[in-house]
Design a protein around this motif. Sequence first.
Motif, PDB file in Angstrom:
ATOM      1  N   ALA A   7      82.716 -62.877  -0.001  1.00  0.00           N
ATOM      2  CA  ALA A   7      83.902 -63.132   0.824  1.00  0.00           C
ATOM      3  C   ALA A   7      83.870 -62.167   1.989  1.00  0.00           C
ATOM      4  N   GLY A   8      84.622 -62.490   3.033  1.00  0.00           N
ATOM      5  CA  GLY A   8      84.723 -61.625   4.199  1.00  0.00           C
ATOM      6  C   GLY A   8      84.261 -62.324   5.458  1.00  0.00           C
ATOM      7  N   GLU A   9      84.564 -61.692   6.583  1.00  0.00           N
ATOM      8  CA  GLU A   9      84.169 -62.247   7.880  1.00  0.00           C
ATOM      9  C   GLU A   9      82.654 -62.172   8.033  1.00  0.00           C
ATOM     10  N   ARG A  10      82.095 -63.282   8.498  1.00  0.00           N
ATOM     11  CA  ARG A  10      80.647 -63.379   8.671  1.00  0.00           C
ATOM     12  C   ARG A  10      80.282 -63.415  10.149  1.00  0.00           C
ATOM     13  N   LEU A  11      79.059 -63.016  10.445  1.00  0.00           N
ATOM     14  CA  LEU A  11      78.590 -63.049  11.818  1.00  0.00           C
ATOM     15  C   LEU A  11      78.582 -64.475  12.350  1.00  0.00           C
ATOM     16  N   PHE A  12      78.061 -65.393  11.567  1.00  0.00           N
ATOM     17  CA  PHE A  12      77.891 -66.748  12.061  1.00  0.00           C
ATOM     18  C   PHE A  12      79.059 -67.631  11.646  1.00  0.00           C
ATOM     19  N   GLY A  13      79.559 -68.396  12.604  1.00  0.00           N
ATOM     20  CA  GLY A  13      80.613 -69.372  12.352  1.00  0.00           C
ATOM     21  C   GLY A  13      80.128 -70.741  12.782  1.00  0.00           C
ATOM     22  N   GLU A  14      81.048 -71.667  12.873  1.00  0.00           N
ATOM     23  CA  GLU A  14      80.692 -73.010  13.304  1.00  0.00           C
ATOM     24  C   GLU A  14      80.320 -73.004  14.780  1.00  0.00           C
ATOM     25  N   THR A  15      79.364 -73.856  15.136  1.00  0.00           N
ATOM     26  CA  THR A  15      78.962 -74.026  16.533  1.00  0.00           C
ATOM     27  C   THR A  15      78.990 -75.511  16.865  1.00  0.00           C
ATOM     28  N   VAL A  30      71.331 -58.737  23.191  1.00  0.00           N
ATOM     29  CA  VAL A  30      70.790 -58.567  21.846  1.00  0.00           C
ATOM     30  C   VAL A  30      71.932 -58.285  20.881  1.00  0.00           C
ATOM     31  N   ILE A  31      72.159 -59.198  19.948  1.00  0.00           N
ATOM     32  CA  ILE A  31      73.110 -58.918  18.875  1.00  0.00           C
ATOM     33  C   ILE A  31      72.378 -58.075  17.837  1.00  0.00           C
ATOM     34  N   SER A  32      72.891 -56.895  17.586  1.00  0.00           N
ATOM     35  CA  SER A  32      72.293 -55.978  16.617  1.00  0.00           C
ATOM     36  C   SER A  32      73.375 -55.596  15.623  1.00  0.00           C
ATOM     37  N   THR A  33      73.211 -56.023  14.375  1.00  0.00           N
ATOM     38  CA  THR A  33      74.287 -55.777  13.423  1.00  0.00           C
ATOM     39  C   THR A  33      73.762 -55.619  12.004  1.00  0.00           C
ATOM     40  N   ASN A  34      74.601 -55.034  11.186  1.00  0.00           N
ATOM     41  CA  ASN A  34      74.349 -54.904   9.756  1.00  0.00           C
ATOM     42  C   ASN A  34      75.137 -55.980   9.049  1.00  0.00           C
ATOM     43  N   MET A  35      74.567 -56.525   7.972  1.00  0.00           N
ATOM     44  CA  MET A  35      75.248 -57.593   7.251  1.00  0.00           C
ATOM     45  C   MET A  35      74.798 -57.627   5.803  1.00  0.00           C
ATOM     46  N   SER A  36      75.647 -58.198   4.962  1.00  0.00           N
ATOM     47  CA  SER A  36      75.244 -58.439   3.577  1.00  0.00           C
ATOM     48  C   SER A  36      74.282 -59.628   3.551  1.00  0.00           C
ATOM     49  N   LEU A  37      73.682 -59.863   2.407  1.00  0.00           N
ATOM     50  CA  LEU A  37      72.749 -60.976   2.280  1.00  0.00           C
ATOM     51  C   LEU A  37      73.423 -62.316   2.569  1.00  0.00           C
ATOM     52  N   ASP A  38      74.722 -62.422   2.294  1.00  0.00           N
ATOM     53  CA  ASP A  38      75.440 -63.664   2.596  1.00  0.00           C
ATOM     54  C   ASP A  38      76.145 -63.608   3.954  1.00  0.00           C
ATOM     55  N   GLY A  39      75.729 -62.692   4.823  1.00  0.00           N
ATOM     56  CA  GLY A  39      76.169 -62.699   6.210  1.00  0.00           C
ATOM     57  C   GLY A  39      77.467 -61.994   6.520  1.00  0.00           C
ATOM     58  N   VAL A  40      78.070 -61.292   5.553  1.00  0.00           N
ATOM     59  CA  VAL A  40      79.344 -60.611   5.792  1.00  0.00           C
ATOM     60  C   VAL A  40      79.111 -59.357   6.627  1.00  0.00           C
ATOM     61  N   VAL A  41      79.932 -59.203   7.672  1.00  0.00           N
ATOM     62  CA  VAL A  41      79.861 -58.032   8.549  1.00  0.00           C
ATOM     63  C   VAL A  41      81.141 -57.203   8.493  1.00  0.00           C
ATOM     64  N   GLN A  42      82.129 -57.664   7.787  1.00  0.00           N
ATOM     65  CA  GLN A  42      83.457 -57.042   7.761  1.00  0.00           C
ATOM     66  C   GLN A  42      83.472 -55.709   7.023  1.00  0.00           C
ATOM     67  N   ASP A  43      84.140 -54.730   7.605  1.00  0.00           N
ATOM     68  CA  ASP A  43      84.491 -53.450   6.987  1.00  0.00           C
ATOM     69  C   ASP A  43      83.309 -52.734   6.324  1.00  0.00           C
ATOM     70  N   PRO A  44      82.264 -52.427   7.083  1.00  0.00           N
ATOM     71  CA  PRO A  44      81.103 -51.779   6.477  1.00  0.00           C
ATOM     72  C   PRO A  44      81.387 -50.402   5.888  1.00  0.00           C
ATOM     73  N   ASP A  45      82.328 -49.653   6.501  1.00  0.00           N
ATOM     74  CA  ASP A  45      82.580 -48.298   6.001  1.00  0.00           C
ATOM     75  C   ASP A  45      83.756 -48.200   5.036  1.00  0.00           C
ATOM     76  N   GLY A  46      84.458 -49.314   4.802  1.00  0.00           N
ATOM     77  CA  GLY A  46      85.556 -49.325   3.848  1.00  0.00           C
ATOM     78  C   GLY A  46      86.877 -48.814   4.390  1.00  0.00           C
ATOM     79  N   ALA A  47      86.939 -48.472   5.678  1.00  0.00           N
ATOM     80  CA  ALA A  47      88.149 -47.893   6.248  1.00  0.00           C
ATOM     81  C   ALA A  47      89.198 -48.927   6.654  1.00  0.00           C
ATOM     82  N   GLU A  48      88.847 -50.214   6.609  1.00  0.00           N
ATOM     83  CA  GLU A  48      89.768 -51.259   7.055  1.00  0.00           C
ATOM     84  C   GLU A  48      90.605 -51.849   5.924  1.00  0.00           C
ATOM     85  N   GLY A  49      90.339 -51.438   4.688  1.00  0.00           N
ATOM     86  CA  GLY A  49      91.134 -51.914   3.563  1.00  0.00           C
ATOM     87  C   GLY A  49      90.674 -53.213   2.946  1.00  0.00           C
TER      88      GLY A  49
END
Length: 197
Positions: A155-163, A5-24
């Motif tokens: 912008a940012g890394e998204r959960l879904f990429g090319e398949t 089960v993939i369980s994740t938080n994401m923005s409406l456009d699918g971005v999962v990168q740096d949710p807490d802001g600690a990665e810069g």
Amino acid sequence: MGKIVISTNMSLDGVVQDPDGAEGFDRGGWFGRFGGADLPAWTKVAFDEALDAGALLLGRRSDEWFAARWLSRGGEFADRLNGIPKYVVSGSRRGPAWSNATLLEGTLTDAVIQLKRDVPGDVLVFASYRLGRALLEHDLVDELRLVVFPVVLGAGERLFGETSGSKPLSLIDVRTLGAGLTHLTYATAGTGASVKR
């Protein structure tokens, strides 16, 4: 037999990168900023999910990210996350950082198929977007649980990429968490049920 089960938080456009802001990341910190008053409802769902899970499956970077944030915490939620069995996929072969974790050996496909045989219940994949992409590509995912935050980051890394091909899904549950978060549950092809609301 367990299920992945993939369980994740994401923005409406699918971005999962740096949710807490600690990665810069210049658009990071969206979890707290756009979760706001809805985060207690999110916490209840996340805690219940962790209580029901048989294990966590993580990529190396997510293992390090969670270890840095959870090992020093106390309380029921932290105790559950720190204590649950964890399996880490790492190309570097570096040992896991989080507690109660095992480095998976062999090919991803073989290791995950064996994990599904060995672990009863849900094997949750948290925050590991690269691992998630690989699991989806190899048709190893049984379910996706997505909490969508009300923001388009642009912008940012998204959960879904090319398949290599289409990956059909069946919507099995939709609900709101608080006033602004949407929790969507999808089963992969052949495992779906009717929508619950």
